[in-house]
Design a protein around this motif. Structure first.
Motif, PDB file in Angstrom:
ATOM      1  N   TRP A 196       0.833  -1.206   0.000  1.00 25.11           N
ATOM      2  CA  TRP A 196       0.000   0.000   0.000  1.00 25.11           C
ATOM      3  C   TRP A 196       0.865   1.253   0.000  1.00 25.11           C
ATOM      4  CZ3 TRP A 196      -0.551   3.650   4.056  1.00 25.11           C
ATOM      5  CH2 TRP A 196      -1.644   4.532   3.940  1.00 25.11           C
ATOM      6  N   SER A 197       1.933   1.238   0.788  1.00 22.78           N
ATOM      7  CA  SER A 197       2.799   2.417   0.891  1.00 22.78           C
ATOM      8  C   SER A 197       3.649   2.625  -0.356  1.00 22.78           C
ATOM      9  CB  SER A 197       3.713   2.294   2.113  1.00 22.78           C
ATOM     10  OG  SER A 197       4.679   1.269   1.930  1.00 22.78           O
ATOM     11  N   LEU A 198       3.857   1.561  -1.146  1.00 21.80           N
ATOM     12  CA  LEU A 198       4.667   1.677  -2.355  1.00 21.80           C
ATOM     13  C   LEU A 198       3.890   2.239  -3.540  1.00 21.80           C
ATOM     14  CD1 LEU A 198       6.725  -1.642  -2.170  1.00 21.80           C
ATOM     15  CD2 LEU A 198       7.578   0.683  -1.824  1.00 21.80           C
ATOM     16  N   ALA A 199       2.581   2.393  -3.379  1.00 28.39           N
ATOM     17  CA  ALA A 199       1.773   2.987  -4.454  1.00 28.39           C
ATOM     18  C   ALA A 199       2.223   4.423  -4.700  1.00 28.39           C
ATOM     19  CB  ALA A 199       0.296   2.944  -4.081  1.00 28.39           C
ATOM     20  N   ARG A 200       2.211   4.850  -5.944  1.00 30.86           N
ATOM     21  CA  ARG A 200       2.652   6.200  -6.288  1.00 30.86           C
ATOM     22  C   ARG A 200       1.491   7.158  -6.500  1.00 30.86           C
ATOM     23  NH1 ARG A 200       7.725   4.954 -10.430  1.00 30.86           N
ATOM     24  NH2 ARG A 200       9.183   4.286  -8.789  1.00 30.86           N
ATOM     25  N   THR A 201       0.282   6.619  -6.630  1.00 25.74           N
ATOM     26  CA  THR A 201      -0.898   7.463  -6.775  1.00 25.74           C
ATOM     27  C   THR A 201      -2.012   6.906  -5.898  1.00 25.74           C
ATOM     28  OG1 THR A 201      -1.868   6.206  -8.617  1.00 25.74           O
ATOM     29  CG2 THR A 201      -0.269   7.939  -9.182  1.00 25.74           C
ATOM     30  N   ARG A 202      -2.999   7.737  -5.641  1.00 22.71           N
ATOM     31  CA  ARG A 202      -4.140   7.274  -4.836  1.00 22.71           C
ATOM     32  C   ARG A 202      -4.887   6.159  -5.546  1.00 22.71           C
ATOM     33  NH1 ARG A 202      -6.022   9.859  -0.598  1.00 22.71           N
ATOM     34  NH2 ARG A 202      -5.103  11.825  -1.304  1.00 22.71           N
ATOM     35  N   LEU A 203      -4.958   6.234  -6.866  1.00 23.15           N
ATOM     36  CA  LEU A 203      -5.635   5.188  -7.628  1.00 23.15           C
ATOM     37  C   LEU A 203      -4.915   3.852  -7.454  1.00 23.15           C
ATOM     38  CD1 LEU A 203      -7.853   4.350  -9.575  1.00 23.15           C
ATOM     39  CD2 LEU A 203      -6.351   5.031 -11.475  1.00 23.15           C
ATOM     40  N   GLN A 204      -3.584   3.879  -7.497  1.00 24.79           N
ATOM     41  CA  GLN A 204      -2.826   2.652  -7.265  1.00 24.79           C
ATOM     42  C   GLN A 204      -3.085   2.122  -5.851  1.00 24.79           C
ATOM     43  OE1 GLN A 204       1.355   3.081  -7.974  1.00 24.79           O
ATOM     44  NE2 GLN A 204       1.134   3.375 -10.191  1.00 24.79           N
ATOM     45  N   GLY A 205      -3.077   3.022  -4.867  1.00 21.26           N
ATOM     46  CA  GLY A 205      -3.336   2.609  -3.487  1.00 21.26           C
ATOM     47  C   GLY A 205      -4.712   1.989  -3.331  1.00 21.26           C
ATOM     48  N   THR A 206      -5.689   2.554  -4.040  1.00 22.42           N
ATOM     49  CA  THR A 206      -7.053   2.015  -4.007  1.00 22.42           C
ATOM     50  C   THR A 206      -7.100   0.627  -4.625  1.00 22.42           C
ATOM     51  OG1 THR A 206      -7.970   4.247  -4.153  1.00 22.42           O
ATOM     52  CG2 THR A 206      -9.426   2.425  -4.733  1.00 22.42           C
ATOM     53  N   ALA A 207      -6.445   0.461  -5.768  1.00 24.76           N
ATOM     54  CA  ALA A 207      -6.445  -0.840  -6.453  1.00 24.76           C
ATOM     55  C   ALA A 207      -5.729  -1.901  -5.623  1.00 24.76           C
ATOM     56  CB  ALA A 207      -5.784  -0.698  -7.819  1.00 24.76           C
ATOM     57  N   ILE A 208      -4.636  -1.530  -4.992  1.00 21.67           N
ATOM     58  CA  ILE A 208      -3.882  -2.465  -4.145  1.00 21.67           C
ATOM     59  C   ILE A 208      -4.740  -2.896  -2.958  1.00 21.67           C
ATOM     60  CG2 ILE A 208      -1.925  -2.604  -2.544  1.00 21.67           C
ATOM     61  CD1 ILE A 208      -0.412  -0.800  -4.594  1.00 21.67           C
ATOM     62  N   SER A 209      -5.459  -1.943  -2.346  1.00 21.54           N
ATOM     63  CA  SER A 209      -6.332  -2.254  -1.206  1.00 21.54           C
ATOM     64  C   SER A 209      -7.469  -3.174  -1.625  1.00 21.54           C
ATOM     65  CB  SER A 209      -6.898  -0.959  -0.611  1.00 21.54           C
ATOM     66  OG  SER A 209      -5.868  -0.102  -0.185  1.00 21.54           O
ATOM     67  N   ALA A 210      -8.068  -2.883  -2.778  1.00 19.24           N
ATOM     68  CA  ALA A 210      -9.171  -3.712  -3.273  1.00 19.24           C
ATOM     69  C   ALA A 210      -8.692  -5.116  -3.589  1.00 19.24           C
ATOM     70  CB  ALA A 210      -9.784  -3.070  -4.516  1.00 19.24           C
ATOM     71  N   ALA A 211      -7.527  -5.231  -4.201  1.00 24.16           N
ATOM     72  CA  ALA A 211      -7.001  -6.556  -4.557  1.00 24.16           C
ATOM     73  C   ALA A 211      -6.771  -7.398  -3.302  1.00 24.16           C
ATOM     74  CB  ALA A 211      -5.692  -6.399  -5.334  1.00 24.16           C
TER      75      ALA A 211
END
Length: 386
Positions: free
Chosen positions: A40-55
Motif C-alpha cells: 500500500w505504501s509503495l503505491a505512487r498514486t491514490r488510484l494505485q493505493g485504491t487498487a492495491i487495497s481492493a485486490a
C-alpha cells in the motif's frame, strides 16, 4: 507510462497473493498479510493505493460470493455484488488515508487506517486485518505482542521496511518451529456437528433429544459447547427439557439459540444444566446484511438481529470467566480485544457454517481464533456446524 503500468500490475498481483495466501485458513500463513501495508505504501498514486487495497481485500474475502449463493440457494451474482459492497469500507478507508507525502505522514496515515478498521463503524466490515497475525509472531506476549505487531506494520510503510520485514520473518520462523495449537480448558469439550442447514431450523423434540444424547455422552462434570443456533428458538419449554435431561449428570451445555420478539431477535448462547437454563451471551456483531439490518426499522420490518456492540465481553460459567465469540465476530478485531481486556480464562468460539461449503471461511475463522488465543495465552474451545 509502460513502466508505471507494469509497476502497478506487479503491486496489485502481489497484493492479491498476500490476501489469498495470508487468509487461506492456515494459521501459520497469517503473517503474510503483514506485507499489505508495505505494498500500500509503495503505491505512487491514490488510484494505485485504491487498487492495491481492493485486490488484497477481495482476495482475502474470496469465499463470500460462493457462501452467499449457498445461503440463499441462488446463483453467484448476488454474492458478487455483496462481495464488492463488503469491500467498500476497507477500500474507502485506505484510499482516503493514502498519501504520497514522505516522512512521518504515511506511517501515521496507515496507523489511522489500521485503527479505523479495527473498531466500529468501519470495523464492522474489518475482516482480514493484518494485526490478527500478532498471535503467530508473538504468542503469549499479550498486549505487548499486539503493540509489537502494530509497530511492525507501521514501520513496513517507511523506508525502514526491509529491517521490519527481516525482524518479522525471524519471529515468524521461530514461532512456526515452536508452534502448538491452543489447549482446551480442563473438563471442557467443543463438539463439531455435521447437520447442515437443518441445525437451528429443525428445533422439534426429536432434534433436542439428538443434541441431549450428544451432551449426555460426555463424562460427568463436563462443560460441552454446541454450535451457533444449535437448539433453535429459546423458550422456557426447551429449557425444561434440557434441565430434566441433565439432572444428576453434572454436565453443563453451552449452545447457540435465538430469542425472538416483536422488535427482532438476538443471536445468543444459552447455558443449560440441571439448575435450569439461562441466556449467557448476546452476540455483539451479527452478520451485516443477512442478520443485522439496521435499516429494517425505517421500512417497518422487524426481522433484524440486534447488535449489542460492546455488551457482555465476558461471561461466567461456573468458576471460570470466558470470552464468547459467535461466527462473524471471529473475523473482526474489536470483539476479541474488548474481551481480552477483561482477562478471561478461556475463549469460546462457535459458528454455524453449513453455508460455507466450498470455501475456506470456517478455516479462516478457526485460524483467527487460534491466533488470538495464542497471543493472549488462553485456552480455546471451538464448535462449528457444517
Amino acid at each position: 507510462m509502460r513502466h508505471d503500468l507494469f509497476r502497478s500490475g506487479v503491486l496489485i498481483a502481489l497484493s492479491t497473493s498476500t490476501g489469498w495466501i495470508g487468509w487461506s485458513g492456515d494459521v501459520l500463513l497469517l503473517p503474510i498479510a503483514g506485507a499489505f501495508p508495505m505494498l500500500w505504501s509503495l503505491a505512487r498514486t491514490r488510484l494505485q493505493g485504491t487498487a492495491i487495497s481492493a485486490a488484497y481485500f477481495l482476495a482475502a474475502s474470496r469465499g463470500l460470493p460462493q457462501g452467499v449463493a449457498n445461503f440463499y440457494s441462488s446463483d453467484i451474482w448476488p454474492g458478487l455484488l455483496l462481495w464488492l459492497v463488503a469491500s467498500s469500507a476497507f477500500v474507502a478507508v485506505h484510499a482516503v488515508l493514502w498519501t504520497d507525502r514522505k516522512g512521518w505522514r504515511k506511517p501515521l496515515r496507515y496507523m489511522a487506517a489500521c485503527f479505523a478498521m479495527a473498531v466500529p463503524p468501519f470495523g464492522i466490515l474489518g475482516w482480514a486485518h493484518p494485526v490478527t497475525a500478532a498471535g503467530v509472531l508473538f504468542p503469549g506476549w499479550e498486549w505487548w505482542g499486539l503493540g509489537a505487531m502494530a509497530a511492525g506494520l507501521i514501520v513496513m510503510t517507511t523506508r525502514y521496511r526491509p529491517a521490519a520485514a527481516i525482524a518479522m520473518a525471524g519471529f515468524w520462523l521461530w514461532s512456526a518451529a515452536e508452534w502448538t495449537p491452543p489447549i482446551l480448558p480442563s473438563s471442557w469439550i467443543g463438539v463439531d456437528l455435521e447437520m447442515g442447514a437443518s441445525l437451528g431450523r429443525e428445533a422439534g423434540l426429536k432434534r433436542q433429544k439428538e443434541l441431549i444424547e450428544i451432551a449426555r455422552a460426555q463424562p460427568p462434570g463436563t462443560t460441552i459447547v454446541l454450535p451457533e443456533s444449535a437448539i433453535g428458538f429459546w423458550t422456557p419449554t426447551v429449557g425444561r427439557i434440557w434441565q430434566r435431561a441433565l439432572t444428576d449428570t453434572g454436565i453443563i451445555a453451552i449452545a447457540g439459540a435465538a430469542i425472538v420478539d416483536s422488535q427482532g431477535y438476538d443471536n445468543v448462547l444459552v447455558k443449560l444444566s440441571a439448575d435450569g437454563g439461562q441466556v449467557l451471551y448476546r452476540e455483539r456483531m451479527p452478520v451485516p446484511g443477512s442478520m443485522w439490518q439496521p435499516w429494517s426499522a425505517w421500512i417497518g420490518d422487524q426481522g433484524s438481529a440486534r447488535a449489542h456492540f460492546f455488551a457482555n465481553p465476558v461471561v461466567d460459567v461456573g468458576n471460570q470467566s470466558v470470552a464468547p465469540l459467535i461466527c462473524y465476530e471471529l473475523l473482526l478485531v474489536w470483539p476479541i480485544l474488548q474481551s481480552a481486556f477483561h482477562r478471561p480464562d478461556a475463549i469460546v468460539a462457535v459458528g454455524n457454517g453449513w453455508w460455507t461449503a466450498g470455501t475456506s471461511i470456517i478455516d479462516i475463522q478457526r485460524a483467527s481464533s487460534g491466533a488470538w488465543a495464542r497471543l493472549f495465552g488462553l485456552p480455546l474451545v471451538i464448535s462449528f456446524n457444517t
